[in-house]
Design a protein around this motif. Structure first.
Motif, PDB file in Angstrom:
ATOM      1  N   ARG A   1      33.450  41.197 -16.143  1.00  0.00           N
ATOM      2  CA  ARG A   1      34.211  42.129 -15.304  1.00  0.00           C
ATOM      3  C   ARG A   1      34.010  43.579 -15.738  1.00  0.00           C
ATOM      4  O   ARG A   1      34.398  44.497 -15.032  1.00  0.00           O
ATOM      5  CB  ARG A   1      35.712  41.789 -15.383  1.00  0.00           C
ATOM      6  CG  ARG A   1      36.102  40.528 -14.622  1.00  0.00           C
ATOM      7  CD  ARG A   1      37.569  40.180 -14.844  1.00  0.00           C
ATOM      8  NE  ARG A   1      38.448  41.330 -14.711  1.00  0.00           N
ATOM      9  CZ  ARG A   1      38.901  41.806 -13.545  1.00  0.00           C
ATOM     10  NH1 ARG A   1      38.524  41.208 -12.409  1.00  0.00           N
ATOM     11  NH2 ARG A   1      39.709  42.837 -13.504  1.00  0.00           N
ATOM     12  N   GLN A   2      33.422  43.788 -16.891  1.00  0.00           N
ATOM     13  CA  GLN A   2      33.338  45.132 -17.438  1.00  0.00           C
ATOM     14  C   GLN A   2      32.293  45.970 -16.690  1.00  0.00           C
ATOM     15  O   GLN A   2      31.346  45.440 -16.102  1.00  0.00           O
ATOM     16  CB  GLN A   2      32.980  45.062 -18.928  1.00  0.00           C
ATOM     17  CG  GLN A   2      34.091  44.441 -19.762  1.00  0.00           C
ATOM     18  CD  GLN A   2      33.550  43.589 -20.886  1.00  0.00           C
ATOM     19  OE1 GLN A   2      32.427  43.094 -20.818  1.00  0.00           O
ATOM     20  NE2 GLN A   2      34.370  43.373 -21.910  1.00  0.00           N
ATOM     21  N   GLY A   3      32.505  47.260 -16.751  1.00  0.00           N
ATOM     22  CA  GLY A   3      31.572  48.161 -16.093  1.00  0.00           C
ATOM     23  C   GLY A   3      31.980  49.606 -16.266  1.00  0.00           C
ATOM     24  O   GLY A   3      32.893  49.940 -17.037  1.00  0.00           O
ATOM     25  N   VAL A   4      31.291  50.473 -15.537  1.00  0.00           N
ATOM     26  CA  VAL A   4      31.506  51.919 -15.635  1.00  0.00           C
ATOM     27  C   VAL A   4      31.597  52.497 -14.231  1.00  0.00           C
ATOM     28  O   VAL A   4      30.871  52.069 -13.327  1.00  0.00           O
ATOM     29  CB  VAL A   4      30.355  52.589 -16.419  1.00  0.00           C
ATOM     30  CG1 VAL A   4      30.506  54.099 -16.394  1.00  0.00           C
ATOM     31  CG2 VAL A   4      30.305  52.090 -17.851  1.00  0.00           C
ATOM     32  N   ILE A   5      32.504  53.467 -14.070  1.00  0.00           N
ATOM     33  CA  ILE A   5      32.631  54.200 -12.813  1.00  0.00           C
ATOM     34  C   ILE A   5      31.985  55.564 -13.010  1.00  0.00           C
ATOM     35  O   ILE A   5      32.360  56.311 -13.926  1.00  0.00           O
ATOM     36  CB  ILE A   5      34.112  54.366 -12.416  1.00  0.00           C
ATOM     37  CG1 ILE A   5      34.772  53.004 -12.259  1.00  0.00           C
ATOM     38  CG2 ILE A   5      34.232  55.167 -11.129  1.00  0.00           C
ATOM     39  CD1 ILE A   5      36.274  53.080 -12.038  1.00  0.00           C
ATOM     40  N   ILE A   6      31.015  55.894 -12.162  1.00  0.00           N
ATOM     41  CA  ILE A   6      30.310  57.165 -12.274  1.00  0.00           C
ATOM     42  C   ILE A   6      30.365  57.905 -10.942  1.00  0.00           C
ATOM     43  O   ILE A   6      30.630  57.300  -9.905  1.00  0.00           O
ATOM     44  CB  ILE A   6      28.839  56.954 -12.677  1.00  0.00           C
ATOM     45  CG1 ILE A   6      28.076  56.236 -11.564  1.00  0.00           C
ATOM     46  CG2 ILE A   6      28.737  56.206 -13.995  1.00  0.00           C
ATOM     47  CD1 ILE A   6      26.580  56.170 -11.781  1.00  0.00           C
TER      48      ILE A   6
END
Length: 817
Positions: free
Chosen positions: A726-731
């Motif tokens: 579920r992990q990630g990054v918002i850019i």
């Protein structure tokens, strides 16, 4: 929230990035070769069309002031290109004239500059050396010849015979007066005679007074005659010496004239040389005694007395100081001065110490870079020019006056005053190419008006170039050229593709390649070294990957230490679950040439008050100007979004947890805003997502720098904590084109273990983090109650009512008191 109300609030569509958006992949079909062995080496520059055109125009413009300032970051190839293009142009231009300094026989402190056609300076120096050798042989021979000796002896004999005759006549006159004259080397003596015999003093005393008076009168008469005769003899002796000197001069002129006549014919088209030869002829005749032969004992005596022999003095007096010799030049000279201090640039007068005496002469004048580049090109580094005392002013003076004078720097600054030479100024025509950083160019342009007049051409080398098929081909040609020049192993097509992908990563954009070629060359060298250690005959893609990985490994010790602190729980961060008022922000840290991402926990607390947003970093003086500006923008956004009808009665404190060395930049402003909104809406934020991006007053997400390092930094922490899928990054969506992620992150995204989301607004980000719709205002400007904005407004109204009630209570208490 009821099911009907939830259906009325729809979540905004969020873009999750696909694999093709995460990096630029150089397809091998772009490269139509198997290895670089068949690729023609690159000629010229890549991706610097603007700078190349500026250089070409500046080099072909001969008008005054069109010198060139080449700016660009280190490693963009500006020096290599400047030397290459200048050398190529200079080869087709005429070779400039030679320059030499000669003695000024009228004033030796002001040497004379003479120019000669290219390559003839050495011949002129040799001609003068041969002339001096001939003078040393021919003059003594002519002055010791039988004819010369006979004529000189005749003059002396005539003088001596004349003197003898006059002395005899004088003796007769004296004898008639009973006086005899005795001559000696020191003079003469008069002796009276008595009966034909000399009279002694005793005998003279015995004479009567009458005889004494007669003798005294005779002595006085002879004395007057003798004095007159001696004076006449001295005059005649001087005349005889003048005749001998005239004879010597005549012989010397004949000898020197015959020797110089041939040189005057040879250099008849050079008035400066003809004038010098005439002055030299007169000087030789005037100082002909210096050419006489001396014994070795005499020379040793001269060295003891004067420090130099007569022979050495004559050689120095009539030597030719060949300052600039262009005999071996092919075209115009190109001088790259790596140490442009004052004397290296403008020349110097050196001194020698002999027998405790410091002295100099015109033969000790040394050329500077300006002399050597005269008629051609001079390449210098702007920083070096500005750091050396007096150099910039001397360069400007030379370029403005087009004359170069050799002066003492100490005298100019009043540090020393001593007798020195003042060589004649030399006219110069030099085009200067100065290299420096863009910052230095703008600094000089702003604060020195002479700079604008003298350096009218600015060739600015970019650090990036466009990602085009043409540039891909040129990069392959550049790799081929480097391989052949440095005799490295050939690169396979796949290896070239990996190097090109690396240049995209260095540029920080999928649409650009880096133009800092020194970094590309480093990877080429290192890939060759790893191939050599493996014993491979050719460089493949794995060698390039290993070179990149090992280069990173050598520099990432601090990154590993920080990751260990995350693993050990020293740095607190959550990569799972959800919490109110807490979000993971992303920052970039640098350690020399290496940069890496570091996630940080950002927290916000909100409570009743009127202080607005409190930036704890700013209050503790740990916040940079850009970060402080970003926090102030948050206050503006909150006011615009939620205080159109009701004033804000809230205090929000923001901080980066466990931050001890300060923070700058506004890339965390969106994350800070999410933390505030979470605290006000009492909605937890996902901890498995990290956020980067700046926000403006209208709630739009703006691009930031270091996006690749930030994503990879959070991914490493997630690996340490355990990947959940579920992990990630918002850019920011505007940073998508800047993605050039490493292969591990791309693989994790492909396997669904990691996610990257691109957003354009605050609403999109808050929905991703909370799972609750941001909400849109209706016709009455009212947000749905269960939306994020609806919850925030409800909390702000509650704060305002509580603040207003409290203020009313205080007012009543004040009135009653």
């Amino acid at each position: 929230m009821s099911k009907e109300e939830k259906n009325q609030i729809e979540l905004l569509p969020i873009m999750e990035l696909g694999l093709e958006q995460l990096r630029f992949s150089c397809k091998e079909e772009y490269l139509d070769f198997e290895t670089t062995a068949t690729v023609a080496p690159l000629e010229g520059m890549i991706g610097q069309e603007r700078a190349v055109k500026a250089m070409e125009f500046g080099l072909h413009t001969k008008k005054p002031g069109y010198n060139i300032f080449v700016s660009g970051m280190v490693g963009t190839g500006k020096l290599t290109y400047a030397k290459q293009v200048v050398h190529k142009l200079a080869k087709g231009q005429p070779v400039p004239r030679d320059w030499c300094y000669v003695n000024n026989f009228e004033d030796s402190s002001q040497p004379i500059a003479i120019s000669l056609p290219a390559g003839t300076g050495e011949a002129f120096r040799q001609d003068m050396k041969e002339l001096l050798d001939n003078l040393r042989n021919d003059l003594p021979e002519a002055l010791s010849s039988e004819d010369f000796e006979r004529k000189r002896a005749a003059i002396r004999k005539a003088f001596q015979e004349q003197q003898i005759a006059k002395q005899e006549a004088l003796a007769e006159k004296a004898k008639a007066l009973s006086i005899t004259i005795r001559w000696s080397n020191t003079g003469y003596m008069l002796v009276p005679l008595l009966n034909g015999e000399p009279v002694s003093e005793e005998e003279f005393d015995k004479l009567d007074e009458e005889q004494k008076e007669i003798i005294k009168a005779n002595l006085q008469a002879v004395q007057e005659l003798t004095i007159a005769e001696v004076r006449q003899a001295q005059l005649e002796e001087r005349e005889a010496k003048d005749k001998i000197r005239a004879l010597v001069k005549k012989v010397a002129l004949f000898v020197v004239g015959n020797l110089i006549e041939e040189l005057q014919e040879k250099y008849r088209d050079n008035p400066e040389v003809i004038k010098y030869l005439e002055a030299l002829k007169q000087d030789v005749v005037k100082n002909v005694k210096d050419f006489k032969r001396t014994s070795s004992s005499e020379e040793q005596g001269q060295m003891v007395m004067f420090g130099k022999t007569t022979r050495e003095k004559v050689e120095e007096r009539h030597a030719i100081n060949l300052l600039v010799n262009n005999r071996n030049c092919e075209g115009a000279p190109v001088i790259v001065e790596t140490n442009p201090n004052y004397y290296n640039l403008c020349g110097r007068v050196e001194y020698s110490s002999r027998m405790g005496v410091v002295s100099t002469d015109f033969t000790m004048i040394k050329a500077g870079a300006f002399h050597l580049a005269n008629g051609g090109y001079l390449i210098v580094n702007a920083k070096d020019v500005l750091m050396n005392p007096g150099v910039w002013e001397a360069m400007k003076r030379t370029l403005k006056t087009k004359k170069l004078s050799i002066e003492s720097l100490g005298e100019q600054y009043g540090l020393i005053a001593m007798a020195s030479l003042k060589p004649q100024a030399i006219p110069v025509d030099v085009k200067v190419i100065m290299l420096g950083s863009p910052y230095l160019y703008h600094l000089m342009y702003q604060y020195d008006e002479d700079f604008r007049k003298l350096f009218k051409i600015h060739a600015d080398f970019d650090v990036q170039m466009d990602n085009t098929s043409d540039n891909i081909g040129k990069l392959a040609a550049f790799i081929s050229a480097t391989v052949k020049k440095e005799k490295l192993r050939e690169f396979t097509r796949a290896a070239v593709a990996r190097v090109i992908e690396y240049t995209s990563r260095l540029s920080g954009s999928q649409t650009k390649f880096t133009a800092r070629f020194n970094q590309i060359v480093d990877i080429i060298y290192e890939a060759d070294s790893w191939a050599a250690m493996e014993g491979a005959a050719i460089i493949d893609a794995d060698h390039v990957r290993q070179a990149i990985a090992e280069k990173r490994y050598r520099a990432n010790i601090y990154e590993e230490r920080i990751q260990e602190m995350f693993k050990e729980g020293i740095y607190l961060i959550d990569t799972d679950g959800a919490k109110v008022g807490q979000v993971n922000g992303l920052a970039v840290m640098g350690a020399g040439e290496y940069a890496f991402g570091k996630p940080s926990r950002i927290t916000a607390n909100t409570y009743l008050g009127r202080e607005g947003v409190i930036n704890i970093e700013r209050e503790t003086r740990m916040s940079g100007a850009s970060h402080s500006k970003g926090v102030l923008i948050l206050s503006s956004y909150l006011g615009h979004k939620y205080a159109q009808n009701t004033p804000l009665s809230v205090t929000a404190s923001l901080t980066f947890e466990q931050l001890y060395d300060g923070v700058d930049g506004d890339s965390a402003s969106s994350a800070e805003l999410y933390a505030i909104l979470s605290s006000l809406a009492e909605l937890p934020l996902r901890q498995d997502l990290a956020v980067t991006g700046s926000v403006n007053q209208k709630g739009e997400i703006q691009p930031i720098g270091g996006v690749n390092e930030k994503i990879e930094g959070f991914f490493e922490v997630c690996k340490i904590k355990g990947l959940t899928g579920r992990q990630g990054v918002i850019i920011p969506s505007r940073n998508v084109k800047d993605l050039q992620l490493n292969e591990e992150v791309v693989a994790a995204v492909g396997e669904g273990k990691f996610h990257i989301y691109a957003i354009t607004s605050v609403d999109e980000g808050i929905e991703l983090l909370t799972g609750v719709a941001a909400g849109e205002a209706g016709r009455d400007d009212v947000y749905p109650a269960q939306s994020v904005h609806g919850r925030v407004i409800a909390k702000l109204r509650a704060y305002h009512e509580a603040y207003s009630d409290d203020q009313d209570d205080k007012d009543r208490q004040d009135a009653s008191s």
